[in-house]
Design a protein around this motif. Sequence first.
Motif, PDB file in Angstrom:
ATOM      1  N   VAL A 165       0.736  -1.153   0.210  1.00  0.00           N
ATOM      2  CA  VAL A 165      -0.021  -0.093   0.017  1.00  0.00           C
ATOM      3  C   VAL A 165       0.854   0.970   0.125  1.00  0.00           C
ATOM      4  CG1 VAL A 165      -1.785   1.306   1.477  1.00  0.00           C
ATOM      5  CG2 VAL A 165      -1.742  -1.270   1.111  1.00  0.00           C
ATOM      6  N   THR A 166       0.564   2.140  -1.091  1.00  0.00           N
ATOM      7  CA  THR A 166       1.379   3.472  -1.026  1.00  0.00           C
ATOM      8  C   THR A 166       0.359   4.352  -1.035  1.00  0.00           C
ATOM      9  OG1 THR A 166       3.040   2.503  -2.527  1.00  0.00           O
ATOM     10  CG2 THR A 166       2.771   4.808  -2.579  1.00  0.00           C
ATOM     11  N   THR A 167       0.316   5.244  -0.049  1.00  0.00           N
ATOM     12  CA  THR A 167      -0.463   6.477   0.283  1.00  0.00           C
ATOM     13  C   THR A 167       0.348   7.787  -0.007  1.00  0.00           C
ATOM     14  OG1 THR A 167      -1.775   5.047   1.653  1.00  0.00           O
ATOM     15  CG2 THR A 167      -2.035   7.620   1.881  1.00  0.00           C
ATOM     16  N   THR A 168      -0.352   8.648  -0.760  1.00  0.00           N
ATOM     17  CA  THR A 168      -0.050   9.949  -1.101  1.00  0.00           C
ATOM     18  C   THR A 168      -0.935  11.005  -0.574  1.00  0.00           C
ATOM     19  OG1 THR A 168       1.136   9.141  -3.111  1.00  0.00           O
ATOM     20  CG2 THR A 168       0.839  11.337  -2.879  1.00  0.00           C
ATOM     21  N   ALA A 169      -0.528  11.779   0.105  1.00  0.00           N
ATOM     22  CA  ALA A 169      -1.376  12.852   0.797  1.00  0.00           C
ATOM     23  C   ALA A 169      -1.926  13.693  -0.298  1.00  0.00           C
ATOM     24  CB  ALA A 169      -0.449  13.793   1.781  1.00  0.00           C
ATOM     25  N   ALA A 170      -3.144  14.347   0.066  1.00  0.00           N
ATOM     26  CA  ALA A 170      -3.845  15.106  -0.665  1.00  0.00           C
ATOM     27  C   ALA A 170      -3.137  16.607  -1.343  1.00  0.00           C
ATOM     28  CB  ALA A 170      -5.225  15.571  -0.223  1.00  0.00           C
ATOM     29  N   THR A 171      -3.514  16.800  -2.552  1.00  0.00           N
ATOM     30  CA  THR A 171      -2.825  18.093  -3.003  1.00  0.00           C
ATOM     31  C   THR A 171      -3.926  19.056  -3.189  1.00  0.00           C
ATOM     32  OG1 THR A 171      -2.724  17.489  -5.015  1.00  0.00           O
ATOM     33  CG2 THR A 171      -1.058  16.821  -3.918  1.00  0.00           C
ATOM     34  N   ALA A 172      -3.765  20.321  -3.687  1.00  0.00           N
ATOM     35  CA  ALA A 172      -4.807  21.279  -4.429  1.00  0.00           C
ATOM     36  C   ALA A 172      -5.255  20.640  -5.569  1.00  0.00           C
ATOM     37  CB  ALA A 172      -4.086  22.568  -4.614  1.00  0.00           C
ATOM     38  N   LEU A 173      -4.815  19.816  -6.287  1.00  0.00           N
ATOM     39  CA  LEU A 173      -5.567  18.937  -7.491  1.00  0.00           C
ATOM     40  C   LEU A 173      -6.082  17.781  -7.147  1.00  0.00           C
ATOM     41  CD1 LEU A 173      -2.803  20.222  -9.940  1.00  0.00           C
ATOM     42  CD2 LEU A 173      -4.706  21.211  -9.444  1.00  0.00           C
ATOM     43  N   LYS A 174      -5.603  17.103  -6.213  1.00  0.00           N
ATOM     44  CA  LYS A 174      -6.048  15.706  -5.876  1.00  0.00           C
ATOM     45  C   LYS A 174      -6.332  15.256  -4.621  1.00  0.00           C
ATOM     46  CE  LYS A 174      -3.931  13.729 -10.153  1.00  0.00           C
ATOM     47  NZ  LYS A 174      -3.135  12.623 -10.576  1.00  0.00           N
ATOM     48  N   GLY A 175      -7.175  14.298  -4.183  1.00  0.00           N
ATOM     49  CA  GLY A 175      -7.567  13.927  -2.896  1.00  0.00           C
ATOM     50  C   GLY A 175      -6.046  12.973  -2.498  1.00  0.00           C
ATOM     51  N   THR A 176      -6.290  12.273  -1.380  1.00  0.00           N
ATOM     52  CA  THR A 176      -5.572  11.011  -0.811  1.00  0.00           C
ATOM     53  C   THR A 176      -5.623  10.037  -1.807  1.00  0.00           C
ATOM     54  OG1 THR A 176      -5.785  12.189   1.541  1.00  0.00           O
ATOM     55  CG2 THR A 176      -4.930   9.793   1.150  1.00  0.00           C
ATOM     56  N   LEU A 177      -4.430   9.719  -2.282  1.00  0.00           N
ATOM     57  CA  LEU A 177      -4.291   8.750  -3.234  1.00  0.00           C
ATOM     58  C   LEU A 177      -3.731   7.558  -2.604  1.00  0.00           C
ATOM     59  CD1 LEU A 177      -2.833  10.691  -6.267  1.00  0.00           C
ATOM     60  CD2 LEU A 177      -5.357  10.015  -5.739  1.00  0.00           C
ATOM     61  N   HIS A 178      -4.438   6.395  -2.824  1.00  0.00           N
ATOM     62  CA  HIS A 178      -3.795   4.851  -2.492  1.00  0.00           C
ATOM     63  C   HIS A 178      -3.682   3.886  -3.716  1.00  0.00           C
ATOM     64  CE1 HIS A 178      -5.336   5.821   1.507  1.00  0.00           C
ATOM     65  NE2 HIS A 178      -6.196   6.184   1.097  1.00  0.00           N
ATOM     66  N   ALA A 179      -2.612   3.554  -3.666  1.00  0.00           N
ATOM     67  CA  ALA A 179      -2.001   2.494  -4.634  1.00  0.00           C
ATOM     68  C   ALA A 179      -1.928   1.129  -3.930  1.00  0.00           C
ATOM     69  CB  ALA A 179      -0.682   2.800  -5.507  1.00  0.00           C
ATOM     70  N   VAL A 180      -2.795   0.065  -4.378  1.00  0.00           N
ATOM     71  CA  VAL A 180      -2.837  -0.940  -3.665  1.00  0.00           C
ATOM     72  C   VAL A 180      -2.567  -2.244  -4.435  1.00  0.00           C
ATOM     73  CG1 VAL A 180      -4.245  -2.672  -2.254  1.00  0.00           C
ATOM     74  CG2 VAL A 180      -4.484  -0.100  -1.865  1.00  0.00           C
ATOM     75  N   LYS A 181      -1.357  -2.860  -4.245  1.00  0.00           N
ATOM     76  CA  LYS A 181      -0.997  -4.080  -4.852  1.00  0.00           C
ATOM     77  C   LYS A 181      -1.785  -5.348  -4.351  1.00  0.00           C
ATOM     78  CE  LYS A 181       3.584  -2.451  -5.818  1.00  0.00           C
ATOM     79  NZ  LYS A 181       4.947  -2.762  -5.601  1.00  0.00           N
ATOM     80  N   VAL A 182      -2.379  -6.171  -5.083  1.00  0.00           N
ATOM     81  CA  VAL A 182      -3.106  -7.410  -4.743  1.00  0.00           C
ATOM     82  C   VAL A 182      -2.411  -8.453  -5.176  1.00  0.00           C
ATOM     83  CG1 VAL A 182      -5.606  -8.641  -5.001  1.00  0.00           C
ATOM     84  CG2 VAL A 182      -5.201  -5.977  -5.010  1.00  0.00           C
ATOM     85  N   ASN A 183      -1.781  -9.217  -4.236  1.00  0.00           N
ATOM     86  CA  ASN A 183      -0.718 -10.301  -4.499  1.00  0.00           C
ATOM     87  C   ASN A 183      -0.849 -11.449  -3.436  1.00  0.00           C
ATOM     88  OD1 ASN A 183       0.742  -9.352  -2.271  1.00  0.00           O
ATOM     89  ND2 ASN A 183       2.108  -7.922  -3.829  1.00  0.00           N
ATOM     90  N   SER A 184      -0.041 -12.350  -3.685  1.00  0.00           N
ATOM     91  CA  SER A 184      -0.084 -13.670  -2.737  1.00  0.00           C
ATOM     92  C   SER A 184       0.979 -13.401  -1.359  1.00  0.00           C
ATOM     93  CB  SER A 184       0.331 -14.775  -3.327  1.00  0.00           C
ATOM     94  OG  SER A 184       1.661 -14.748  -3.989  1.00  0.00           O
ATOM     95  N   ASP A 185       1.067 -12.139  -1.289  1.00  0.00           N
ATOM     96  CA  ASP A 185       2.043 -12.119  -0.159  1.00  0.00           C
ATOM     97  C   ASP A 185       1.553 -12.462   1.114  1.00  0.00           C
ATOM     98  OD1 ASP A 185       3.893 -10.959  -1.926  1.00  0.00           O
ATOM     99  OD2 ASP A 185       3.889  -8.943  -1.098  1.00  0.00           O
ATOM    100  N   THR A 186       2.278 -12.955   2.066  1.00  0.00           N
ATOM    101  CA  THR A 186       1.612 -13.544   3.132  1.00  0.00           C
ATOM    102  C   THR A 186       1.465 -12.275   4.238  1.00  0.00           C
ATOM    103  OG1 THR A 186       2.580 -15.656   3.240  1.00  0.00           O
ATOM    104  CG2 THR A 186       1.907 -14.866   5.420  1.00  0.00           C
ATOM    105  N   LEU A 187       0.191 -12.012   4.788  1.00  0.00           N
ATOM    106  CA  LEU A 187      -0.133 -11.058   5.752  1.00  0.00           C
ATOM    107  C   LEU A 187       0.687 -11.127   7.117  1.00  0.00           C
ATOM    108  CD1 LEU A 187      -3.812 -10.288   5.147  1.00  0.00           C
ATOM    109  CD2 LEU A 187      -1.737  -9.113   4.030  1.00  0.00           C
ATOM    110  N   PRO A 188       1.322  -9.936   7.519  1.00  0.00           N
ATOM    111  CA  PRO A 188       2.238 -10.155   8.754  1.00  0.00           C
ATOM    112  C   PRO A 188       1.219 -10.320   9.926  1.00  0.00           C
ATOM    113  CG  PRO A 188       2.002  -7.817   7.970  1.00  0.00           C
ATOM    114  CD  PRO A 188       1.093  -8.472   7.082  1.00  0.00           C
ATOM    115  N   ARG A 189       2.298 -10.830  10.973  1.00  0.00           N
ATOM    116  CA  ARG A 189       1.695 -10.897  12.573  1.00  0.00           C
ATOM    117  C   ARG A 189       1.740  -9.383  13.027  1.00  0.00           C
ATOM    118  NH1 ARG A 189       3.112 -16.644  14.963  1.00  0.00           N
ATOM    119  NH2 ARG A 189       2.765 -17.993  13.215  1.00  0.00           N
ATOM    120  N   GLN A 190       0.466  -9.284  13.745  1.00  0.00           N
ATOM    121  CA  GLN A 190       0.682  -7.849  14.497  1.00  0.00           C
ATOM    122  C   GLN A 190       0.112  -8.052  15.858  1.00  0.00           C
ATOM    123  OE1 GLN A 190      -1.132  -4.833  12.089  1.00  0.00           O
ATOM    124  NE2 GLN A 190      -2.277  -6.279  10.980  1.00  0.00           N
TER     125      GLN A 190
END
Length: 192
Positions: free
Chosen positions: A102-127
């Motif tokens: 997940v890459t999140t880019t803060a909002a600017t004067a031209l665009k809102g907050t942007l999220h780029a999300v990769k959908v893949n088989s990576d194992t989710l971490p423990r937390q």
Amino acid sequence: MTNSANVLTGKPLATGGVLMAPLGATAPTDATTALDAAFKAAGYIGEDGLTESNERSTDKVKAWGGDVVKVVQTDFATTYSFTFIETLNTEVLKAVYGAGNVTTTAATALKGTLHAVKVNSDTLPRQAFAFEVKDGDAKIRIYVPNGQITEVGEITYSDEDVIGYEVTVEAFRDSDLGANAIKYLDDGVPTA
């Protein structure tokens, strides 16, 4: 002796009912002390709330003649299920897809907050997870020091319902705690 004040419902705290932190965050020791700052709220959770499941598998040992003489526990698992419904919450996206995806880019004067999300088989971490529940002044905090999202349900995009991420968290046994999770309950009634 019966006491109707001991009967509770399970509403989330106003600050959020599901919080997540990296492994090793300072553990809570009661139901009310503020959590370590590392815990991040997941925002709104679906109306079905939080479901805890404790599953035990057993085998029956029988003597000659068929009498059961012992029951041996072969498995034990604790899981928590709920649905994230804040689709644009960065912490939710990291929990469902993995922080590195997940890459999140803060909002600017031209665009809102942007999220780029990769959908893949990576194992989710423990937390670590903390589940916060209240009913009036009574509070319940469930702390999972070592959990992992092991299931993510189907995601439906529809104009009839909100987009939700239905997840199951597996709670692993913590050697320091000697348990998969610990519940702290405070009835909210101090002495006079």
